[in-house]
Design an enzyme around this catalytic site. Structure first.
Site, PDB file in Angstrom:
ATOM      1  N   LYS A 155      -9.262   2.657  -2.754  1.00 19.08           N
ATOM      2  CA  LYS A 155      -9.687   2.096  -1.468  1.00 19.08           C
ATOM      3  C   LYS A 155     -11.037   2.680  -1.047  1.00 19.08           C
ATOM      4  CE  LYS A 155      -7.657   1.292   3.152  1.00 19.08           C
ATOM      5  NZ  LYS A 155      -6.478   1.625   4.000  1.00 19.08           N
ATOM      6  N   CYS A 185      -5.485  -3.243   2.583  1.00 16.91           N
ATOM      7  CA  CYS A 185      -5.179  -3.214   4.022  1.00 16.91           C
ATOM      8  C   CYS A 185      -6.408  -3.421   4.919  1.00 16.91           C
ATOM      9  CB  CYS A 185      -4.460  -1.919   4.360  1.00 16.91           C
ATOM     10  SG  CYS A 185      -3.566  -1.973   5.941  1.00 16.91           S
ATOM     11  N   GLU A 196       0.839  -1.202   0.000  1.00 18.55           N
ATOM     12  CA  GLU A 196       0.000   0.000   0.000  1.00 18.55           C
ATOM     13  C   GLU A 196       0.878   1.257   0.000  1.00 18.55           C
ATOM     14  OE1 GLU A 196      -3.613   1.751   2.863  1.00 18.55           O
ATOM     15  OE2 GLU A 196      -2.244   0.212   3.602  1.00 18.55           O
TER      16      GLU A 196
END
Length: 258
Positions: free
Chosen positions: A112, A146, A46
């Site tokens: 995300k 994540c 990430e």
């Protein structure tokens, strides 16, 4: 590639530092190491370019192709799929994104959708609004980032959309690294799918590494330590369909009860 062919997956466990330019060069070095072992796909963590260092956000190029210029140039002459978490600027907005690169082009991008509530991520980044499965030279790939590892509903949706491999670039903290390890296996087992989680390591923010590639039965095929490294394993996507045929558990889901 067909589902019967072997795919070499490289997990590039990068050390993220406060210097954006150093991070980009580290990412480049890890990609080159993946090329040396003839990987078909390499995955970086990430925000490989900036990490969660706000001073780096100011220097992000206004166009994603400019920010990733060196990576795109490297990949243009190499037959490898690169998946990397990247801080992306669009106008006045910043996104915590992940890109899929092949032959010098960005062939897929995910932003995300669930931003972590216990840090300042929501202060700096705007959430994406869709998930999707990308057709790539190495199969149908879904991407989550994540914190989204904690949402099984997202994984199940990607599976219904045809994902054969789900990739999770991450900056997962050392203090909760056992959550990371258990959840990666759980997502693979409950969805009978390959899951590749690539974490970063060390640095000022103390991330825990332990990047993992897990097969559709939940077996850990390869796992990293807590230092920068590239690890790899060969997979065969046909195993996804073989496991689901032998253990047809997904067929019994009663969606009317959800």
């Amino acid at each position: 590639m067909t589902i019967s062919e072997k795919i070499r997956v490289a997990l590039a466990q990068q050390r993220i530092l406060p210097d954006r330019e150093v991070n980009i060069m580290k990412g480049m070095s890890l990609i080159k190491r993946a090329l040396q072992v003839r990987a078909d796909v390499v995955i970086l963590p990430e925000l490989f370019n900036t990490g969660f260092y706000p001073h780096n956000y100011e220097n992000i190029e206004p166009e994603l192709e400019e920010e990733l210029e060196l990576v795109l140039k490297l990949s243009s002459s190499k037959d490898i799929v690169i998946i990397a978490g990247v801080a992306e600027r669009e106008g006045d907005d910043l996104y915590n994104s992940a890109v899929i690169i092949h032959r010098g082009e960005i062939i897929g991008k995910y932003r995300k959708t669930h931003l972590f509530p216990l840090t300042s991520e929501k202060k700096y980044f705007k959430a994406g609004d869709r998930i999707e499965v990308f057709e790539t030279p190495v199969g149908n790939v879904g991407i989550l980032i994540c914190y989204e590892l904690r949402f099984p509903e997202l994984f199940r949706k990607l599976v219904k959309m045809g994902a054969e491999l789900i990739v999770i670039p991450a900056e997962f903290p050392k203090e909760r690294i056992e959550h990371w390890r258990v959840l990666l296996q759980a997502r693979a087992i409950e969805n009978q799918i390959f899951v590749a989680g690539v974490n970063c390591v060390e640095g000022d923010l103390d991330y825990g590494g332990h990047s993992m590639l897990v097969d559709p039965m939940g077996t850990v095929m390869v796992e990293g330590g807590d230092y920068q490294e590239v690890m790899m394993s060969d997979i065969r996507l046909g195993e996804v369909y073989e496991v689901r045929e032998k253990y047809p558990f997904l067929n019994d889901l009663r969606e009317e009860l959800l």
